[in-house]
Design a protein around this motif. Structure first.
Motif, PDB file in Angstrom:
ATOM      1  N   GLU A 174      -2.932   7.150  -6.604  1.00  0.00           N
ATOM      2  CA  GLU A 174      -2.755   8.439  -5.939  1.00  0.00           C
ATOM      3  C   GLU A 174      -2.946   8.273  -4.425  1.00  0.00           C
ATOM      4  N   PRO A 175      -2.269   9.086  -3.598  1.00  0.00           N
ATOM      5  CA  PRO A 175      -1.403  10.210  -3.983  1.00  0.00           C
ATOM      6  C   PRO A 175       0.035   9.826  -4.317  1.00  0.00           C
ATOM      7  N   ALA A 176       0.346   8.523  -4.313  1.00  0.00           N
ATOM      8  CA  ALA A 176       1.728   8.127  -4.579  1.00  0.00           C
ATOM      9  C   ALA A 176       2.164   8.498  -5.995  1.00  0.00           C
ATOM     10  N   LEU A 177       1.264   8.343  -6.984  1.00  0.00           N
ATOM     11  CA  LEU A 177       1.657   8.567  -8.378  1.00  0.00           C
ATOM     12  C   LEU A 177       2.120  10.001  -8.628  1.00  0.00           C
ATOM     13  N   SER A 178       1.595  10.939  -7.856  1.00  0.00           N
ATOM     14  CA  SER A 178       1.961  12.344  -8.063  1.00  0.00           C
ATOM     15  C   SER A 178       3.042  12.821  -7.091  1.00  0.00           C
ATOM     16  N   ALA A 179       3.562  11.913  -6.289  1.00  0.00           N
ATOM     17  CA  ALA A 179       4.466  12.336  -5.211  1.00  0.00           C
ATOM     18  C   ALA A 179       5.907  12.539  -5.669  1.00  0.00           C
ATOM     19  N   LEU A 180       6.288  11.979  -6.836  1.00  0.00           N
ATOM     20  CA  LEU A 180       7.667  12.083  -7.305  1.00  0.00           C
ATOM     21  C   LEU A 180       7.733  12.985  -8.534  1.00  0.00           C
ATOM     22  N   PRO A 181       8.746  13.820  -8.635  1.00  0.00           N
ATOM     23  CA  PRO A 181       8.818  14.789  -9.738  1.00  0.00           C
ATOM     24  C   PRO A 181       8.695  14.162 -11.129  1.00  0.00           C
ATOM     25  N   HIS A 182       9.354  13.019 -11.355  1.00  0.00           N
ATOM     26  CA  HIS A 182       9.316  12.353 -12.662  1.00  0.00           C
ATOM     27  C   HIS A 182       8.440  11.110 -12.661  1.00  0.00           C
ATOM     28  N   GLY A 183       7.650  10.926 -11.620  1.00  0.00           N
ATOM     29  CA  GLY A 183       6.675   9.851 -11.597  1.00  0.00           C
ATOM     30  C   GLY A 183       7.280   8.469 -11.402  1.00  0.00           C
ATOM     31  N   TRP A 184       6.517   7.476 -11.838  1.00  0.00           N
ATOM     32  CA  TRP A 184       6.857   6.069 -11.691  1.00  0.00           C
ATOM     33  C   TRP A 184       6.982   5.472 -13.089  1.00  0.00           C
ATOM     34  N   ARG A 198       0.844  -1.205   0.000  1.00  0.00           N
ATOM     35  CA  ARG A 198       0.000   0.000   0.000  1.00  0.00           C
ATOM     36  C   ARG A 198       0.879   1.256   0.000  1.00  0.00           C
ATOM     37  N   PRO A 199       1.641   1.497  -1.066  1.00  0.00           N
ATOM     38  CA  PRO A 199       2.531   2.664  -1.058  1.00  0.00           C
ATOM     39  C   PRO A 199       1.799   3.990  -1.037  1.00  0.00           C
ATOM     40  N   HIS A 200       0.489   3.966  -1.291  1.00  0.00           N
ATOM     41  CA  HIS A 200      -0.298   5.192  -1.253  1.00  0.00           C
ATOM     42  C   HIS A 200      -0.767   5.535   0.161  1.00  0.00           C
ATOM     43  N   GLY A 201      -0.552   4.618   1.124  1.00  0.00           N
ATOM     44  CA  GLY A 201      -0.947   4.899   2.505  1.00  0.00           C
ATOM     45  C   GLY A 201      -0.127   6.043   3.087  1.00  0.00           C
ATOM     46  N   GLU A 202      -0.699   6.729   4.053  1.00  0.00           N
ATOM     47  CA  GLU A 202      -0.055   7.929   4.599  1.00  0.00           C
ATOM     48  C   GLU A 202       1.313   7.619   5.193  1.00  0.00           C
ATOM     49  N   ASP A 203       1.397   6.599   6.037  1.00  0.00           N
ATOM     50  CA  ASP A 203       2.677   6.271   6.668  1.00  0.00           C
ATOM     51  C   ASP A 203       3.685   5.752   5.643  1.00  0.00           C
ATOM     52  N   GLU A 204       3.209   4.901   4.746  1.00  0.00           N
ATOM     53  CA  GLU A 204       4.096   4.318   3.733  1.00  0.00           C
ATOM     54  C   GLU A 204       4.636   5.394   2.791  1.00  0.00           C
ATOM     55  N   LEU A 205       3.755   6.298   2.374  1.00  0.00           N
ATOM     56  CA  LEU A 205       4.194   7.353   1.467  1.00  0.00           C
ATOM     57  C   LEU A 205       5.180   8.296   2.156  1.00  0.00           C
ATOM     58  N   ALA A 206       5.004   8.484   3.459  1.00  0.00           N
ATOM     59  CA  ALA A 206       5.949   9.319   4.208  1.00  0.00           C
ATOM     60  C   ALA A 206       7.340   8.678   4.208  1.00  0.00           C
ATOM     61  N   GLN A 207       7.398   7.350   4.355  1.00  0.00           N
ATOM     62  CA  GLN A 207       8.690   6.658   4.299  1.00  0.00           C
ATOM     63  C   GLN A 207       9.337   6.805   2.928  1.00  0.00           C
ATOM     64  N   ILE A 208       8.516   6.740   1.893  1.00  0.00           N
ATOM     65  CA  ILE A 208       9.042   6.842   0.529  1.00  0.00           C
ATOM     66  C   ILE A 208       9.571   8.247   0.258  1.00  0.00           C
ATOM     67  N   THR A 209       8.781   9.251   0.553  1.00  0.00           N
ATOM     68  CA  THR A 209       9.198  10.622   0.245  1.00  0.00           C
ATOM     69  C   THR A 209      10.363  11.073   1.113  1.00  0.00           C
ATOM     70  N   ALA A 210      10.523  10.462   2.284  1.00  0.00           N
ATOM     71  CA  ALA A 210      11.672  10.800   3.132  1.00  0.00           C
ATOM     72  C   ALA A 210      12.994  10.446   2.457  1.00  0.00           C
ATOM     73  N   LEU A 211      12.962   9.513   1.500  1.00  0.00           N
ATOM     74  CA  LEU A 211      14.167   9.128   0.756  1.00  0.00           C
ATOM     75  C   LEU A 211      14.503  10.146  -0.349  1.00  0.00           C
ATOM     76  N   GLU A 212      13.566  11.060  -0.606  1.00  0.00           N
ATOM     77  CA  GLU A 212      13.719  12.135  -1.596  1.00  0.00           C
ATOM     78  C   GLU A 212      14.039  11.611  -3.003  1.00  0.00           C
ATOM     79  N   PRO A 213      13.299  10.601  -3.471  1.00  0.00           N
ATOM     80  CA  PRO A 213      13.525  10.147  -4.844  1.00  0.00           C
ATOM     81  C   PRO A 213      12.942  11.135  -5.848  1.00  0.00           C
ATOM     82  N   GLN A 214      13.585  11.218  -7.007  1.00  0.00           N
ATOM     83  CA  GLN A 214      13.052  12.033  -8.097  1.00  0.00           C
ATOM     84  C   GLN A 214      12.173  11.213  -9.035  1.00  0.00           C
TER      85      GLN A 214
END
Length: 312
Positions: free
Chosen positions: A93-103, A64-80
Motif C-alpha cells: 500500500e498505497p499502490a495495491l489499492s490504487a488500481l480499480p481491479h488491483g494487481w 518502490r512503486p508505493h513511493g509518492e513520485d513513483e505511484l504518481a507516474q503509475i496512476t498518470a497512465l490511468e491503468p485499470q
C-alpha cells in the motif's frame, strides 16, 4: 482494459507479448531499474524494459512503486489493472489499492504450494512430479492472495529450473490474458487459497548450489537441476570451485565413496550416498563450459579416484 504490465526478467516477456496481441490496452510497463550485467558490470535495462522499448511503451523503472513520485507516474497512465509477472520487488500500500481491479500476479506454482521467489527451483529440489501456474490478486501477504485460475504442468525427470521456467512462462501467458478477459467481463471471482498444503520457496543462494555428494544420487540430481542455471551447482576440485551441469544417476556403475571422482575415457563418475552419478558438463574455475569427458581426457590418470568436495 487498460493494463499496466509489471515484470522484470526474460520469463515475463511472453506474457507482455501476449497482452500486446490481446484486446487489452497495455498503457505502460513497470520494471526494476537497470542492473549491472557481465564481467564489466555494465548497467543494462531489464529484458522487460527492452521489450517495452521495442514497442514504444512508457516505462517506469523503480523497485518502490508505493513511493509518492513513483505511484504518481503509475496512476498518470490511468491503468485499470496491473498484470504482474516476476517483478522482483514487494508491492504494498498505497499502490495495491490504487488500481480499480488491483494487481493480478502470474505465479509459477499451484498455490498454495511454493509461495515465494523460487517456486520452480523448490519444486524440482523436492522431487515434485507436477507443478503449474496460478493467477491471483496480490494482497499484503507473500503470495497469499485469492486465486483466479490455475493450470497444471508436468515436471519431467530431466527438467532443469531454467527449462521449466521457460515452459511455464509460455503456459502462463494465455492464462493471465484469460484472467483479465474474465475480470473485464465480470465472470470470475478469486477464491481464497486453501489453508493446507502451504509450502515456501525462498530465493536460492550460492550455498544452495554447493553439491552434497553424501546425499543419494536422486537427491544430488534434483539439487543440481534445481540450481541450473542459477544460482548454479558447484563443487571443488584441487581446491578450486568447479561448476557442475546436470548429472545422470548410474545404478550400474561400480560403487564409489561420496565425493570421489573417477575419470575414464567414456565417463566421469562421482560417488554419492547411493549409486554414482555421471557428469555431463562442467566449467573449471576461470574457464567456460565443456563436456566432462573432454575435461577428463588429459588428466584421466591424475583424476582417477580423486575427491571432489561438496559433501559439507
Amino acid at each position: 482494459m487498460r493494463v499496466l504490465f509489471c515484470g522484470t526478467p526474460v520469463v515475463a516477456v511472453p506474457t507482455l507479448r501476449a497482452l500486446l496481441d490481446s484486446d487489452h490496452d497495455v498503457v505502460g510497463v513497470l520494471t526494476r531499474p537497470p542492473a549491472p550485467v557481465g564481467r564489466r558490470r555494465r548497467l543494462t535495462p531489464s529484458p522487460v524494459h527492452q521489450a517495452a522499448s521495442e514497442h514504444g511503451l512508457p516505462v517506469v523503472t523503480t523497485d518502490r512503486p508505493h513511493g509518492e513520485d513513483e505511484l504518481a507516474q503509475i496512476t498518470a497512465l490511468e491503468p485499470q489493472v496491473s498484470a504482474v509477472v516476476a517483478y522482483g520487488a514487494l508491492l504494498r500500500e498505497p499502490a495495491l489499492s490504487a488500481l480499480p481491479h488491483g494487481w493480478v500476479n502470474l505465479h509459477f506454482s499451484l498455490l498454495p504450494a511454493w509461495r515465494g521467489a523460487a517456486p520452480v527451483q523448490h519444486a524440482i529440489r523436492a522431487g515434485d512430479t507436477r507443478t503449474g501456474v496460478s493467477t491471483f490478486r496480490i494482497e499484503a501477504g507473500l503470495d497469499t492472495g485469492p486465486v483466479y485460475l490455475t493450470q497444471d504442468h508436468p515436471i519431467r525427470p530431466w527438467d532443469t529450473a531454467g527449462d521449466l521456467l521457460t515452459e511455464l512462462a509460455d503456459v502462463g501467458a494465455p492464462v493471465l490474458v484469460r484472467t483479465l478477459d474474465e475480470i473485464e467481463a465480470g465472470t470470475i471471482s478469486p477464491v481464497p487459497q486453501a489453508e493446507t498444503g502451504v509450502s515456501h520457496a525462498p530465493r536460492l543462494s550460492a550455498a544452495d548450489g554447493h553439491v552434497n555428494w553424501r546425499a543419494p544420487a536422486q537427491v544430488v540430481d534434483r539439487q543440481i537441476r534445481a540450481a541450473t542455471p542459477a544460482p548454479g551447482a558447484w563443487t571443488t576440485y584441487d581446491g578450486r570451485r568447479m561448476k557442475i551441469g546436470p548429472v545422470r544417476p548410474d545404478a550400474e556403475a561400480a560403487a564409489l565413496a561420496p565425493g570421489v571422482l573417477e575419470a575414464g575415457a567414456q565417463a566421469v563418475l562421482v560417488g554419492t550416498g547411493s549409486t554414482p552419478v555421471r557428469l555431463t558438463d562442467l566449467a573449471p574455475a576461470g574457464k567456460g563450459w565443456m563436456d566432462a569427458t573432454d575435461w577428463a581426457r588429459p588428466r584421466s590418470q591424475v583424476a582417477q579416484r580423486r575427491p571432489v568436495r561438496g559433501d559439507r
